[in-house]
Design a protein around this motif. Sequence first.
Motif, PDB file in Angstrom:
ATOM      1  N   LEU A 245       0.840  -1.195   0.000  1.00  0.00           N
ATOM      2  CA  LEU A 245       0.000   0.000   0.000  1.00  0.00           C
ATOM      3  C   LEU A 245       0.877   1.248   0.000  1.00  0.00           C
ATOM      4  CD1 LEU A 245      -2.723  -1.124   2.584  1.00  0.00           C
ATOM      5  CD2 LEU A 245      -2.927  -1.017   0.086  1.00  0.00           C
ATOM      6  N   PRO A 246       0.437   2.320  -0.663  1.00  0.00           N
ATOM      7  CA  PRO A 246       1.273   3.524  -0.819  1.00  0.00           C
ATOM      8  C   PRO A 246       1.909   4.069   0.450  1.00  0.00           C
ATOM      9  CG  PRO A 246      -0.653   3.678  -2.229  1.00  0.00           C
ATOM     10  CD  PRO A 246      -0.836   2.443  -1.395  1.00  0.00           C
ATOM     11  N   PRO A 247       1.205   4.132   1.604  1.00  0.00           N
ATOM     12  CA  PRO A 247       1.847   4.701   2.795  1.00  0.00           C
ATOM     13  C   PRO A 247       3.136   3.972   3.190  1.00  0.00           C
ATOM     14  CG  PRO A 247      -0.520   4.588   3.121  1.00  0.00           C
ATOM     15  CD  PRO A 247      -0.235   3.833   1.863  1.00  0.00           C
ATOM     16  N   PHE A 248       3.124   2.634   3.131  1.00  0.00           N
ATOM     17  CA  PHE A 248       4.324   1.873   3.483  1.00  0.00           C
ATOM     18  C   PHE A 248       5.335   1.900   2.352  1.00  0.00           C
ATOM     19  CE2 PHE A 248       7.020  -1.841   3.735  1.00  0.00           C
ATOM     20  CZ  PHE A 248       7.317  -1.942   5.090  1.00  0.00           C
ATOM     21  N   ARG A 249       4.862   1.694   1.125  1.00  0.00           N
ATOM     22  CA  ARG A 249       5.765   1.588  -0.021  1.00  0.00           C
ATOM     23  C   ARG A 249       6.569   2.855  -0.249  1.00  0.00           C
ATOM     24  NH1 ARG A 249       2.609   0.217  -5.184  1.00  0.00           N
ATOM     25  NH2 ARG A 249       2.174   2.449  -5.146  1.00  0.00           N
ATOM     26  N   SER A 250       5.923   4.022  -0.086  1.00  0.00           N
ATOM     27  CA  SER A 250       6.617   5.283  -0.340  1.00  0.00           C
ATOM     28  C   SER A 250       7.651   5.592   0.741  1.00  0.00           C
ATOM     29  CB  SER A 250       5.604   6.431  -0.433  1.00  0.00           C
ATOM     30  OG  SER A 250       4.875   6.557   0.770  1.00  0.00           O
ATOM     31  N   ARG A 251       7.381   5.175   1.987  1.00  0.00           N
ATOM     32  CA  ARG A 251       8.304   5.477   3.083  1.00  0.00           C
ATOM     33  C   ARG A 251       9.405   4.426   3.228  1.00  0.00           C
ATOM     34  NH1 ARG A 251       3.247   6.819   5.525  1.00  0.00           N
ATOM     35  NH2 ARG A 251       3.073   9.055   5.969  1.00  0.00           N
ATOM     36  N   HIS A 252       9.102   3.188   2.850  1.00  0.00           N
ATOM     37  CA  HIS A 252      10.054   2.091   3.060  1.00  0.00           C
ATOM     38  C   HIS A 252      10.171   1.261   1.781  1.00  0.00           C
ATOM     39  CE1 HIS A 252       9.569   3.084   7.324  1.00  0.00           C
ATOM     40  NE2 HIS A 252       8.262   2.973   7.142  1.00  0.00           N
ATOM     41  N   HIS A 253      10.555   1.909   0.689  1.00  0.00           N
ATOM     42  CA  HIS A 253      10.517   1.239  -0.607  1.00  0.00           C
ATOM     43  C   HIS A 253      11.456   0.043  -0.663  1.00  0.00           C
ATOM     44  CE1 HIS A 253      10.870   0.636  -4.980  1.00  0.00           C
ATOM     45  NE2 HIS A 253       9.633   1.095  -5.000  1.00  0.00           N
ATOM     46  N   ASP A 254      12.634   0.141  -0.054  1.00  0.00           N
ATOM     47  CA  ASP A 254      13.569  -0.991  -0.071  1.00  0.00           C
ATOM     48  C   ASP A 254      12.964  -2.204   0.627  1.00  0.00           C
ATOM     49  OD1 ASP A 254      15.337   0.581  -1.411  1.00  0.00           O
ATOM     50  OD2 ASP A 254      16.628   0.989   0.315  1.00  0.00           O
ATOM     51  N   HIS A 255      12.313  -1.976   1.775  1.00  0.00           N
ATOM     52  CA  HIS A 255      11.668  -3.085   2.491  1.00  0.00           C
ATOM     53  C   HIS A 255      10.500  -3.635   1.683  1.00  0.00           C
ATOM     54  CE1 HIS A 255      14.130  -2.485   5.978  1.00  0.00           C
ATOM     55  NE2 HIS A 255      13.699  -1.243   6.167  1.00  0.00           N
ATOM     56  N   PHE A 256       9.752  -2.748   1.036  1.00  0.00           N
ATOM     57  CA  PHE A 256       8.650  -3.196   0.177  1.00  0.00           C
ATOM     58  C   PHE A 256       9.171  -4.137  -0.904  1.00  0.00           C
ATOM     59  CE2 PHE A 256       7.330  -2.053  -4.194  1.00  0.00           C
ATOM     60  CZ  PHE A 256       6.170  -2.800  -4.274  1.00  0.00           C
ATOM     61  N   GLU A 257      10.268  -3.767  -1.547  1.00  0.00           N
ATOM     62  CA  GLU A 257      10.821  -4.597  -2.611  1.00  0.00           C
ATOM     63  C   GLU A 257      11.211  -5.982  -2.103  1.00  0.00           C
ATOM     64  OE1 GLU A 257      14.038  -3.210  -4.896  1.00  0.00           O
ATOM     65  OE2 GLU A 257      12.867  -1.742  -6.023  1.00  0.00           O
ATOM     66  N   LYS A 258      11.878  -6.019  -0.953  1.00  0.00           N
ATOM     67  CA  LYS A 258      12.325  -7.310  -0.417  1.00  0.00           C
ATOM     68  C   LYS A 258      11.139  -8.180  -0.009  1.00  0.00           C
ATOM     69  CE  LYS A 258      16.654  -5.291   1.200  1.00  0.00           C
ATOM     70  NZ  LYS A 258      17.411  -4.791   2.366  1.00  0.00           N
ATOM     71  N   ILE A 259      10.153  -7.569   0.646  1.00  0.00           N
ATOM     72  CA  ILE A 259       8.969  -8.336   1.055  1.00  0.00           C
ATOM     73  C   ILE A 259       8.213  -8.842  -0.157  1.00  0.00           C
ATOM     74  CG2 ILE A 259       6.714  -8.153   2.190  1.00  0.00           C
ATOM     75  CD1 ILE A 259       8.037  -6.139   4.128  1.00  0.00           C
TER      76      ILE A 259
END
Length: 415
Positions: free
Chosen positions: A151-165
């Motif tokens: 979701l945008p709130p998490f992805r925009s703030r923690h994009h590196d973690h989003f990619e790994k997850i």
Amino acid sequence: MTTELSRTSTPLPPRTSLPRRLLKHPRLMHYNRLAATVFLVNAVCLYASWPVTEQGMAHAVLANLTLAILIRQQYVINFLFRTATSAPVSWPLRARWTLGKVYHFGGLHVGGALAGTAWFAALTFTTDNTAVLTVSWVLLTLLLVIVATALPPFRSRHHDHFEKIHRFGGWGALALFWTHTLLTATGPVEPAVLALATFSVALPWLRLRKVDVRVERPSKHVVLARFDYGETPFAGSSTAVSRSPLTEWHSFANVPSPGSPGFRLTISRAGDWTGKFIDDRPTKVWVKGITTAGVANIEVLFSKVVYVATGSGIGPCLPHLLAAEVPSRLVWATRDPRVTYGDALVDEILAVQPDAVVWDTSRHGKPDMVALAYAAYRDFGAEAVICISNKKLTWQVVHGLEQRGIPAYGAIWDS
């Protein structure tokens, strides 16, 4: 020659009627319309097949999640672009305007992922087999984590973690789906479709390789990474590069030089990864997948286009300017262009765009990019505007022009 406009703003045309403006609102962009269409199709299928059997739910899960996977496959993306951009410029502008939104295909990914997760949740609550139920709850939990972190709130703030997850969670989910399918499948269809989805995920990694790169640094803000490992990608495509292939990937627009082998990537300082790349200037990097069409490939749908770029946004524009497949006019706002990007690159740009509007922000401050874009659109007699910039400014230009009846396009940051 380079044109530097004064601060006098160009009067913009009036906005279109309220109903047309509403259709151009960001909430109703084609990306969201495609996601809504997926939900609508699922709702119709639910109504038509009520009450839904467990097998029907399983098929709905598989269909939706396979859609979510395949629509992100590079060959599929290139096929979508080729199909959409095959329309001749003689077609009505409204039709070509809509076809140009082909890069919103990510809405199908989101719709399929969310609908598939919802169907799997329903299937889990109807399962009574202990082994299947255990796998189902683990898989459902993993799917919900993937959805929540996308979701945008998490992805925009923690994009590196989003990619790994997204990457490792997706691989884990695929393995669990195979376990679930082998425990529950009643025929060959389910394993065959899952095999197709698995191959789609694996294909880019089958093309993983480490290649030489020559990095030129005209300034501390930007580098030009030059590749020549036997591939010359088409203009307007992108390549994913990494220094640690299991953890982090970054895509950049390919800049091939007409008549020359290899290509370049323009990489500007925009975070830890790019900063380290600029400072270290590696001699080898990893590449994977195939070169993939980007938003500016829709230029061929129009007789003339205006390219609007800020800073290193010139990179994705440059291959199209050099190829000159479509008559174009460049509007580029950047800080100290020759100091930042080097005389060679700026001269290369001006050689193919002698009438370019180059706004030096260090001398004139930040311009009204919507006004500059409209002035170039009007003076050049263009049919569309393509904007390559940061997220905020891209939205300002695209929606500022579209609400005035001007076809405009720009990245939507959905990956």
